[in-house]
Write a protein that holds these residues in place. Structure first.
Motif, PDB file in Angstrom:
ATOM      1  N   TRP A  72      -3.634   8.047   4.848  1.00 36.62           N
ATOM      2  CA  TRP A  72      -4.281   6.863   5.216  1.00 36.62           C
ATOM      3  C   TRP A  72      -5.394   6.798   6.252  1.00 36.62           C
ATOM      4  O   TRP A  72      -5.589   7.279   7.236  1.00 36.62           O
ATOM      5  CB  TRP A  72      -3.189   5.395   5.532  1.00 36.62           C
ATOM      6  N   LYS A 132       0.841  -0.942  -0.100  1.00 38.68           N
ATOM      7  CA  LYS A 132       0.085  -0.240   0.072  1.00 38.68           C
ATOM      8  C   LYS A 132       0.781   1.169   0.113  1.00 38.68           C
ATOM      9  O   LYS A 132       0.628   2.217  -0.900  1.00 38.68           O
ATOM     10  CB  LYS A 132      -0.938   0.016   1.175  1.00 38.68           C
ATOM     11  N   GLN A 190       1.925   8.621   0.633  1.00 38.00           N
ATOM     12  CA  GLN A 190       1.441   9.833   1.589  1.00 38.00           C
ATOM     13  C   GLN A 190       0.802   9.257   2.625  1.00 38.00           C
ATOM     14  O   GLN A 190      -0.539   9.107   2.844  1.00 38.00           O
ATOM     15  CB  GLN A 190       0.325  10.710   0.569  1.00 38.00           C
ATOM     16  N   LYS A 205       2.255   2.198  -3.476  1.00 40.23           N
ATOM     17  CA  LYS A 205       1.157   2.500  -4.134  1.00 40.23           C
ATOM     18  C   LYS A 205       0.946   3.938  -3.682  1.00 40.23           C
ATOM     19  O   LYS A 205       0.683   4.883  -4.511  1.00 40.23           O
ATOM     20  CB  LYS A 205      -0.021   1.814  -4.425  1.00 40.23           C
ATOM     21  N   ASN A 206       0.898   4.462  -2.527  1.00 41.84           N
ATOM     22  CA  ASN A 206       0.427   5.524  -1.822  1.00 41.84           C
ATOM     23  C   ASN A 206       1.282   6.018  -0.839  1.00 41.84           C
ATOM     24  O   ASN A 206       1.031   5.596   0.375  1.00 41.84           O
ATOM     25  CB  ASN A 206      -0.959   5.519  -1.210  1.00 41.84           C
TER      26      ASN A 206
END
Length: 501
Positions: free
Chosen positions: A89, A79, A85, A82-83
């Motif tokens: 979350w 995760k 930032q 992919k992200n």
């Protein structure tokens, strides 16, 4: 010599009288102490076995949880890729997806910047040197790692933690799970529950405390059994910290005794419960020192009563001993005279002579002095018996023995070997010339006849002298050579002769 032997016999006799009483006292004391110690051993064994059982059970569970946490951690890493930032979350939805695992985001400063577990939000691990070093190595690494299950410092709940660094090593993804909620049966298998059970079950247990420490033992805290906001109290005395560290470093049980101001006695026992990882590295995070505090008053009370009874019996036995001490002296004197002394002259016999000689050899070796051994007899003593009778002859021997004894130094030793033969050990001889002087002086003593029952009887001595160690190193050789020297003196009519001439 006589007095010393008498006291020895008295001590032996008194020891025999006391043997049964002391034996009963010792046995009774041992039984009381063993009963008390057995109860303590049982308590400590119960606690130790429970901890071993908990440890074994948790290892099985941890294998399962490690796999779960590792899989979740890798999903979180996917995760992140992919992200990245991470502040965006939705941690609560992630928590729900992963069976209610608590999620923590730790930054490069080792602070928890995000967490589903609000109580730990903002916690700064950099304040804890040993643990911060461990977290730093995990943050800068690239592998999944997991701690063993542990009691939480803040909530005292049984929890497990895992760690996974992000690929760019900016964050450390931490997971935790409350074992008590996930597995309710483990609620019964925590240390604190066992502590409370033992305290309620055994009156002898005054208190039980559990101590934890960091990797190098520099910080020690007690896990409180009471419901406090902070479950770990580090306000521990320096002396107590020292003995806890000794138990930790030596991995052995330590025991101390403390008498409180109100005269209550306490036994403090510190038991190390140490765990090791699969690679045999010390697992300090999941190791403990158990402090058992026992109330010692019942034991000391029983021992005091037993001791008072023993003292009373001792007084009675001492009184009996005093009454019979005179009898012991009488028996000793009779036995001593028969064993070591000549019945006619009262001088020591050959048996005592040989015994004393061995003692004087030791002193001579120690002081570097010589020993002289004189062998003497009366010339023509048979003629005295034939002319005056054996009674007069016996009295002559008594008179000669007393005159010799009265004209020797305190350290010299004279004995009758039998018949008209006497022997003397001359102590602390510095020069061999002294032996010649002493021989002349002894012969001169009998220049004048002795008066025995109004009979004037001339007693002439023939003396032979041997010297230790020049003439020999044992009593047999020294007596033989002094005897030979005496016969040589008798045959040459010189009255005395030294073996070393």
């Amino acid at each position: 010599m006589k007095i010393k032997l008498r006291y020895i016999l008295i001590i032996v006799f008194f020891g025999v009288i006391l043997a049964v009483t002391i034996s009963n006292y010792t046995y009774s004391r041992k039984i009381i102490q063993e009963k008390y110690d057995l109860q303590k051993t049982h308590i400590e064994k119960a606690l130790t076995e429970e901890l071993i059982f908990i440890n074994t059970s948790t290892k099985i569970l941890e294998t399962q949880l490690n796999d779960e946490m590792k899989n979740i951690s890798y999903e979180l890493i996917d995760k992140y890729i992919k992200n990245p930032q991470i502040m965006s979350w939705d941690l609560e939805s992630i928590k729900e997806k992963f069976q209610n695992y608590e999620i923590y985001i730790i930054n490069e400063g080792l602070q928890i910047i995000r967490s589903t577990f609000k109580e730990d939000l903002g916690l700064d691990f950099s304040k804890y040197p040993a643990f911060s070093r461990l977290l730093r190595s995990r943050l800068e690494g690239d592998e999944f790692s997991a701690d063993r299950m542990d009691i939480s410092i803040t909530t005292k709940a049984l929890r497990k933690y895992s760690y996974m660094p992000t690929p760019d090593n900016k964050y450390l993804l931490e997971l935790s799970i409350d074992i008590s909620k996930r597995y309710p049966d483990f609620q019964k298998m925590d240390i604190l529950s066992k502590v409370n059970t033992l305290k309620e079950e055994y009156d002898i247990v005054e208190n039980i405390s559990i101590y934890k420490f960091n990797e190098d033992g520099s910080r020690i805290g007690i896990i409180k059994t009471e419901e406090l906001e902070d479950g770990l109290d580090t306000n521990i005395s320096v002396d107590k910290q020292e003995i806890i560290r000794e138990a930790l470093n030596e991995n052995t049980k330590k025991t101390t005794e403390i008498v409180a101001q109100n005269k209550r006695n306490y036994i403090f026992t510190y038991i190390p419960i140490l765990n090791y990882l699969d690679n045999q590295e010390f697992d300090w995070w999941n190791s403990y020192i158990i402090e058992m505090i026992y109330n010692d008053i019942p034991l000391n009370h029983q021992l005091s009563e037993l001791r008072n009874r023993f003292i009373s019996n001792l007084v009675i036995l001492s009184f009996i001993f005093i009454l019979f001490s005179l009898v012991i002296f009488r028996l000793f004197n009779k036995t001593e005279n028969m064993a070591y002394y000549d019945h006619l002259t009262g001088l020591p016999n050959r048996k005592l002579f040989e015994k004393v000689f061995m003692e004087k050899i030791n002193n001579a070796d120690k002081n570097g002095n010589l020993l002289g051994v004189m062998f003497m007899d009366l010339d023509h003593f048979k003629d005295v018996n034939d002319k005056y009778g054996h009674e007069i002859g016996d009295d002559l021997l008594i008179a000669v023995s007393q005159k010799i004894k009265n004209n020797l130094k305190k350290d010299d030793f004279v004995a009758r070997l039998g018949g008209d033969e006497f022997t003397i050990i001359l102590d602390n001889i510095e020069k061999k010339k002294d032996l010649e002087y002493i021989s002349k002086r002894l012969i001169t003593l009998f220049d004048e006849p002795l008066s025995i029952h109004k009979n004037k009887i001339k007693a002439n001595l023939s003396i032979g002298v041997s010297v230790y160690p020049d003439s020999g190193d044992n009593i047999k050789d020294l007596l033989r050579k002094s005897d030979q020297a005496m016969y040589a003196a008798k045959n040459s009519k010189t009255s005395y002769r030294l073996d070393i001439e």
